[in-house]
Design an enzyme around this catalytic site. Structure first.
Site, PDB file in Angstrom:
ATOM      1  CD  GLU A   1      -1.759  -2.401   1.447  1.00  0.00           C
ATOM      2  OE1 GLU A   1      -2.645  -3.278   1.386  1.00  0.00           O
ATOM      3  OE2 GLU A   1      -0.588  -2.660   1.805  1.00  0.00           O
TER       4      GLU A   1
ATOM      5  CG  ASP B   1      -6.302  -1.629   4.485  1.00  0.00           C
ATOM      6  OD1 ASP B   1      -5.560  -2.370   3.814  1.00  0.00           O
ATOM      7  OD2 ASP B   1      -7.445  -1.308   4.121  1.00  0.00           O
TER       8      ASP B   1
END
Length: 361
Positions: free
Chosen positions: A139, A147
């Site tokens: 990410e 996450d």
């Protein structure tokens, strides 16, 4: 006209409740409908006395799941709709449920397993990798942060392998995933069909031990990953609470590994690097998976307001020029206020107050 293929296939095969992610052309990336299908499957299998365990797999030859539907989040954020927030809310709640699911939950992490794909597998009781496994939390390369509970599961082990994996987004092979505590068992991919048949043939009353014994008949020792020989260096170089200190340690080290890692980090969003490290350090002190998911959910509000997320997705998914222009472009341009924006309490909390429960890790 033929009916469209379902995005998720929910079925019982013998003693196994099966969840089959069915978007192979999109590497089984998760949509909101798929998240809801998974929840419905868990509801069904949890109370079915004929189901001894639940198994999640990905259709096609390329992977379990490449993550959430980033294009939908990008377009929804651009249009200022509530679709991204709704997706994250339901996905994160599903992650928490998987963390406390009472029946054995078996995940076959074959091929690509990234982002949300890790989220539907890492909380399982039996997490199986193969020679084709490529696991990553990439990410920071799209202006986001790891996450789906990454600030929990990347901080449950000693040392800094989790910090390294989160900041660099490097792909982990089967042995790496096991070393990092993200997987348990290695099964060669050509043995998976026979393994699934054996699991389906178990009695409905089979418990955790019988399922473990059945899987063990197909396991082998995993090939060595790339992290084993680097672990001491990673633990030493990433044992800091600021990205600037990590960069300085890598620059002082001067090894080929350090230089290569520096080159990787310099391609990532500076803001994402700082936010990610802070989430990880908070995660080390967090009392539960739910607490980490709540921090991450609150941070998504700032993601949707950021420049870097839209620029990162543009460069990786929309235009595919692989040349994101981060703003700020350097670590020293990221202010404390920039980072603090990601740590404001959510106006609509992910979980009701007092809802935290114990999780399996």
């Amino acid at each position: 006209m033929a009916a469209p293929e379902p995005q998720t296939i929910i079925e019982r095969t013998g003693a196994i409740g099966r969840i089959r992610l069915n978007r192979p052309k999109a590497l089984n990336s998760l949509t909101l409908a798929m998240v809801r299908d998974i929840e419905a499957g868990l509801d069904r299998f949890e109370v079915d006395p004929q189901v001894a365990a639940v198994l999640i797999t990905g259709e096609g030859e390329r992977g379990l799941c490449a993550g959430g539907d980033i294009r939908m989040i990008y377009e929804g954020g651009k249009a200022d709709t509530d679709a991204p927030t709704m997706f994250w809310r339901e996905e994160y709640r599903m992650n928490a449920r998987l963390g406390r699911f009472e029946k054995p939950f078996i995940a076959i992490m074959d091929g690509i397993v990234m982002g949300g794909g890790v989220g539907v597998s890492v909380y399982g009781s039996h997490r199986i990798v193969t020679e084709r496994t490529r696991l990553a939390m990439p990410e920071t390369g799209i202006g986001f942060f790891p996450d789906i509970g990454a600030s929990w599961f990347l901080t449950r082990q000693d040392g800094e392998l989790g910090t390294y994996a989160a900041l660099t987004g490097e792909q982990l092979l089967a042995g790496d995933a096991i070393a990092l505590g993200l997987a348990d068992l290695y099964v060669p991919s050509d043995r998976l069909p026979a393994l699934i048949e054996a699991l389906a043939a178990l009695p409905a009353a089979a418990g955790h031990n019988e399922i473990s014994e059945s899987i063990a008949a197909f396991t082998e020792s995993p090939p060595n990953g790339t992290m084993a020989s680097r672990r001491a260096a990673i633990d030493r170089l990433f044992a800091f609470d600021t990205v600037e200190e990590i960069i300085a340690a890598l620059e002082r080290d001067g090894s080929d590994f350090a230089d290569g890692t520096l080159a990787v980090l310099r391609t990532k969003s500076p803001t994402s690097l700082k936010v990610t490290l802070r989430l990880l350090r908070l995660g080390r002190k967090a009392p539960s998976l739910e607490a980490c998911l709540a921090h991450e959910f609150a941070a998504t509000a700032a993601v949707l307001r950021s420049h870097d997320f839209y620029e990162g997705v543009r460069a990786a998914v929309i235009d595919k020029d692989r040349n994101p222009q981060w703003r700020p472009a350097r670590l020293d341009g990221v202010s404390g206020a920039d980072v603090a924006a990601y740590f404001q309490p959510s106006t609509e909390p992910l979980f009701p107050a007092g809802s935290g429960k114990g999780e399996r890790t």
